[in-house]
Design a protein around this motif. Structure first.
Motif, PDB file in Angstrom:
ATOM      1  N   ASN A 117       0.858  -1.181   0.000  1.00 10.89           N
ATOM      2  CA  ASN A 117       0.000   0.000   0.000  1.00 10.89           C
ATOM      3  C   ASN A 117       0.899   1.236   0.000  1.00 10.89           C
ATOM      4  N   PRO A 118       0.580   2.248  -0.798  1.00 10.47           N
ATOM      5  CA  PRO A 118       1.485   3.400  -0.896  1.00 10.47           C
ATOM      6  C   PRO A 118       1.546   4.190   0.394  1.00 10.47           C
ATOM      7  N   GLY A 119       2.757   4.353   0.921  1.00  8.83           N
ATOM      8  CA  GLY A 119       2.969   5.157   2.111  1.00  8.83           C
ATOM      9  C   GLY A 119       3.487   6.535   1.738  1.00  8.83           C
ATOM     10  N   PRO A 120       3.864   7.324   2.721  1.00  7.32           N
ATOM     11  CA  PRO A 120       4.333   8.694   2.463  1.00  7.32           C
ATOM     12  C   PRO A 120       5.604   8.730   1.632  1.00  7.32           C
ATOM     13  N   GLU A 121       6.369   7.635   1.613  1.00  3.36           N
ATOM     14  CA  GLU A 121       7.602   7.608   0.838  1.00  3.36           C
ATOM     15  C   GLU A 121       7.341   7.365  -0.651  1.00  3.36           C
ATOM     16  N   THR A 122       6.176   6.800  -0.993  1.00  2.00           N
ATOM     17  CA  THR A 122       5.877   6.445  -2.376  1.00  2.00           C
ATOM     18  C   THR A 122       4.824   7.345  -3.010  1.00  2.00           C
ATOM     19  N   ALA A 123       3.877   7.834  -2.236  1.00  2.00           N
ATOM     20  CA  ALA A 123       2.778   8.631  -2.788  1.00  2.00           C
ATOM     21  C   ALA A 123       3.245   9.811  -3.641  1.00  2.00           C
ATOM     22  N   PRO A 124       4.243  10.601  -3.200  1.00  2.00           N
ATOM     23  CA  PRO A 124       4.691  11.718  -4.055  1.00  2.00           C
ATOM     24  C   PRO A 124       5.305  11.229  -5.370  1.00  2.00           C
ATOM     25  N   LEU A 125       5.932  10.074  -5.343  1.00  2.00           N
ATOM     26  CA  LEU A 125       6.518   9.533  -6.571  1.00  2.00           C
ATOM     27  C   LEU A 125       5.434   9.148  -7.573  1.00  2.00           C
ATOM     28  N   LEU A 126       4.337   8.614  -7.068  1.00  2.00           N
ATOM     29  CA  LEU A 126       3.224   8.285  -7.963  1.00  2.00           C
ATOM     30  C   LEU A 126       2.680   9.545  -8.632  1.00  2.00           C
ATOM     31  N   GLU A 127       2.641  10.630  -7.871  1.00  2.00           N
ATOM     32  CA  GLU A 127       2.192  11.899  -8.456  1.00  2.00           C
ATOM     33  C   GLU A 127       3.139  12.346  -9.562  1.00  2.00           C
ATOM     34  N   ARG A 128       4.433  12.150  -9.369  1.00  2.00           N
ATOM     35  CA  ARG A 128       5.412  12.516 -10.402  1.00  2.00           C
ATOM     36  C   ARG A 128       5.255  11.630 -11.632  1.00  2.00           C
ATOM     37  N   VAL A 129       4.956  10.360 -11.426  1.00  2.78           N
ATOM     38  CA  VAL A 129       4.758   9.464 -12.569  1.00  2.78           C
ATOM     39  C   VAL A 129       3.566   9.938 -13.400  1.00  2.78           C
ATOM     40  N   VAL A 130       2.513  10.353 -12.731  1.00  4.83           N
ATOM     41  CA  VAL A 130       1.345  10.873 -13.450  1.00  4.83           C
ATOM     42  C   VAL A 130       1.734  12.105 -14.257  1.00  4.83           C
ATOM     43  N   GLU A 131       2.565  12.987 -13.679  1.00  8.38           N
ATOM     44  CA  GLU A 131       3.017  14.178 -14.405  1.00  8.38           C
ATOM     45  C   GLU A 131       3.890  13.800 -15.597  1.00  8.38           C
ATOM     46  N   ILE A 132       4.770  12.823 -15.409  1.00 10.30           N
ATOM     47  CA  ILE A 132       5.618  12.369 -16.518  1.00 10.30           C
ATOM     48  C   ILE A 132       4.750  11.782 -17.618  1.00 10.30           C
ATOM     49  N   GLY A 133       3.707  11.052 -17.223  1.00  9.63           N
ATOM     50  CA  GLY A 133       2.779  10.513 -18.212  1.00  9.63           C
ATOM     51  C   GLY A 133       2.094  11.606 -19.005  1.00  9.63           C
ATOM     52  N   ARG A 134       1.711  12.688 -18.332  1.00 12.45           N
ATOM     53  CA  ARG A 134       1.073  13.801 -19.051  1.00 12.45           C
ATOM     54  C   ARG A 134       2.019  14.398 -20.077  1.00 12.45           C
ATOM     55  N   GLY A 135       3.336  14.404 -19.754  1.00 13.80           N
ATOM     56  CA  GLY A 135       4.310  14.887 -20.718  1.00 13.80           C
ATOM     57  C   GLY A 135       4.375  14.024 -21.955  1.00 13.80           C
ATOM     58  N   LEU A 136       3.869  12.809 -21.844  1.00 13.01           N
ATOM     59  CA  LEU A 136       3.793  11.894 -22.990  1.00 13.01           C
ATOM     60  C   LEU A 136       2.397  11.862 -23.595  1.00 13.01           C
ATOM     61  N   GLY A 137       1.544  12.771 -23.129  1.00 16.14           N
ATOM     62  CA  GLY A 137       0.174  12.802 -23.644  1.00 16.14           C
ATOM     63  C   GLY A 137      -0.706  11.709 -23.084  1.00 16.14           C
ATOM     64  N   ARG A 138      -0.393  11.228 -21.874  1.00 18.92           N
ATOM     65  CA  ARG A 138      -1.143  10.127 -21.281  1.00 18.92           C
ATOM     66  C   ARG A 138      -1.700  10.558 -19.927  1.00 18.92           C
ATOM     67  N   GLU A 139      -2.877  10.064 -19.603  1.00 22.13           N
ATOM     68  CA  GLU A 139      -3.470  10.292 -18.285  1.00 22.13           C
ATOM     69  C   GLU A 139      -3.433   8.976 -17.524  1.00 22.13           C
ATOM     70  N   LEU A 140      -2.423   8.820 -16.700  1.00 22.46           N
ATOM     71  CA  LEU A 140      -2.223   7.569 -15.979  1.00 22.46           C
ATOM     72  C   LEU A 140      -3.048   7.539 -14.700  1.00 22.46           C
ATOM     73  N   GLN A 141      -3.525   6.356 -14.366  1.00 20.56           N
ATOM     74  CA  GLN A 141      -4.288   6.156 -13.148  1.00 20.56           C
ATOM     75  C   GLN A 141      -3.663   5.004 -12.356  1.00 20.56           C
ATOM     76  N   PRO A 142      -2.868   5.307 -11.319  1.00 23.06           N
ATOM     77  CA  PRO A 142      -2.337   4.213 -10.498  1.00 23.06           C
ATOM     78  C   PRO A 142      -3.454   3.274 -10.058  1.00 23.06           C
ATOM     79  N   THR A 143      -3.200   1.979 -10.175  1.00 23.57           N
ATOM     80  CA  THR A 143      -4.254   0.975 -10.072  1.00 23.57           C
ATOM     81  C   THR A 143      -3.924  -0.089  -9.030  1.00 23.57           C
ATOM     82  N   ALA A 144      -4.936  -0.487  -8.265  1.00 21.78           N
ATOM     83  CA  ALA A 144      -4.794  -1.578  -7.299  1.00 21.78           C
ATOM     84  C   ALA A 144      -5.090  -2.904  -7.977  1.00 21.78           C
TER      85      ALA A 144
END
Length: 400
Positions: free
Chosen positions: A317-344
């Motif tokens: 489960n994402p803790g405080p050490e990982t949650a900000p990184l997931l947000e950055r991945v979503v931003e990197i995805g937007r730079g590629l024209g993608r809307e990413l949704q972290p998924t369980a």
């Protein structure tokens, strides 16, 4: 990581797709069943040759003996700046760790009837999705960054050979390497292109009952049926489920006895439990370990129950050490024209171990496809460049 460099990586991979696919073909055709040590050893040699062929000799390397399991190969390369100059790590903790497993669920000889092949946008073959693609993807992502003049941090690849059967040999090396790294990435298959932010934990239980054989017609009273006793216990095992807490219980196999006309002298059931929370894992383990045969079987001294419980992987489960990184991945995805949704997802991976240590980890960064462990296993050709560019973007974003 801005749009232009990310797009450049995607374009680079598209331009070199045939070479990428040839490397992938080499790995898929090097069969590596989890329980076949000779093939695992030979396959790891092939994996090393492909990765080193793309990235050059590592600055440090270790191959750890897995015993009866696949060996663990630890490869490290220095970082590069935008001019392509090697940048030595200030310390080992600057590195980004990428964890890949090279073992597959497919038995030896599968490739003879199911070679890597293309069907429209599908690229199908045993282990192509889970997870030979992730190995090739990692090496090509780093290669693309280098050749495009995009800086990246030191990279450490850890290749394990027993993920599909519990990571018995791999786990201590994964945990040690993660502790020494700034970030861990796991290139397991994606969730339709999305990273995986939550995974269930796993508990394995092997239930064995020993009874006494007898002729079913002549003297059944002299027997004690292990099958009957174990069958009576199964309802208690299944009752450990908790829909409220997302806990599932599956009795995957149940077998016993030697013939229709024989009171069964032995029976075994293999149980798979998935949990979303550590406290649920603790509850299930305790209740499995406390199992006893129900009456009237408990009173029969000829019947014995053995329960082996393995809390194989903790939940992720994402803790405080990982949650900000997931947000950055979503931003990197937007730079590629993608809307990413972290998924369980319900499946587990080696990322579970890293998450349980409270360390930053990103998972599900690999192929887009379907059918892991199934005869329709495949990746989408159209997902190769976008997923490799996403991984490259994460690596580039990790530069200190």
């Amino acid at each position: 990581m801005t749009t232009t460099p990310a797009s450049s990586v995607a374009d680079y991979i598209d331009t070199h797709r045939e070479a990428f696919l040839e490397d992938l073909r080499t790995l898929v055709h090097a069969e590596t069943p989890s329980t076949d040590k000779p093939l695992l050893d030979a396959g790891l040699d092939v994996v090393r040759a492909v990765v080193v062929g793309l990235l050059g000799e590592p600055s440090a390397e270790a191959r750890h003996d897995g015993g009866s399991y696949g060996d663990v190969l630890d490869l490290r390369w220095e970082g590069r700046d935008a001019e392509g100059t090697m940048v030595p790590a200030a310390d080992a903790g600057d590195a980004v760790l990428v964890v890949c497993h090279y073992d597959t669920v497919w038995p030896a000889g599968t490739i003879e009837t199911w070679p890597l092949s293309v069907d429209g946008d599908w690229l199908t073959g045993p282990g192509v999705l889970d997870m030979k693609f992730g190995i090739v993807q990692t090496a090509w992502a780093v290669k693309a960054l280098r050749e495009l003049g995009i800086g990246h941090p030191p990279v450490r690849m850890l290749l394990t050979g027993d993920e599909e059967i519990g990571s018995v040999a791999g786990r201590p090396h994964i945990e040690a390497a993660a502790r020494e790294s700034a970030l861990t990435l796991v290139t397991e298959p994606s969730a339709a292109g999305n990273p995986k932010d939550r995974r269930k934990g796993m508990v394995f239980a092997d239930l064995r009952v020993t009874g006494r054989q007898a002729h079913a017609g002549l003297e059944p009273e002299k027997g004690a049926s292990a099958v009957h006793a174990l069958a009576a216990l199964i309802s208690e095992v299944v009752a450990l489920e908790s829909a409220e807490h997302g806990t599932t219980v599956t009795v995957g196999t149940f077998h016993g006895g030697t013939g229709r006309n024989v009171v069964a002298g032995a029976a075994e059931a293999l149980v798979d439990v998935r949990v979303t929370m550590p406290e649920e894992q603790e509850r299930v383990v305790a209740e499995l370990q406390a199992l006893r045969l129900p009456e009237p079987y408990a009173a029969d001294e000829r019947l014995t129950l053995e329960v082996d419980v393995d809390a194989n992987r903790p939940p992720m489960n994402p803790g405080p050490e990982t949650a900000p990184l997931l947000e950055r991945v979503v931003e990197i995805g937007r730079g590629l024209g993608r809307e990413l949704q972290p998924t369980a997802v319900g499946g587990a991976s080696d990322a579970n171990f890293v998450s349980a240590l409270g360390l930053p980890v990103l998972d599900g960064l690999g192929a887009v496809g379907e059918g892991p462990h199934a005869v329709h296993e495949h990746i989408l050709l159209s997902g190769i460049a976008p997923q490799t560019a996403l991984l490259a973007g994460i690596l580039a974003d990790a530069v200190k």
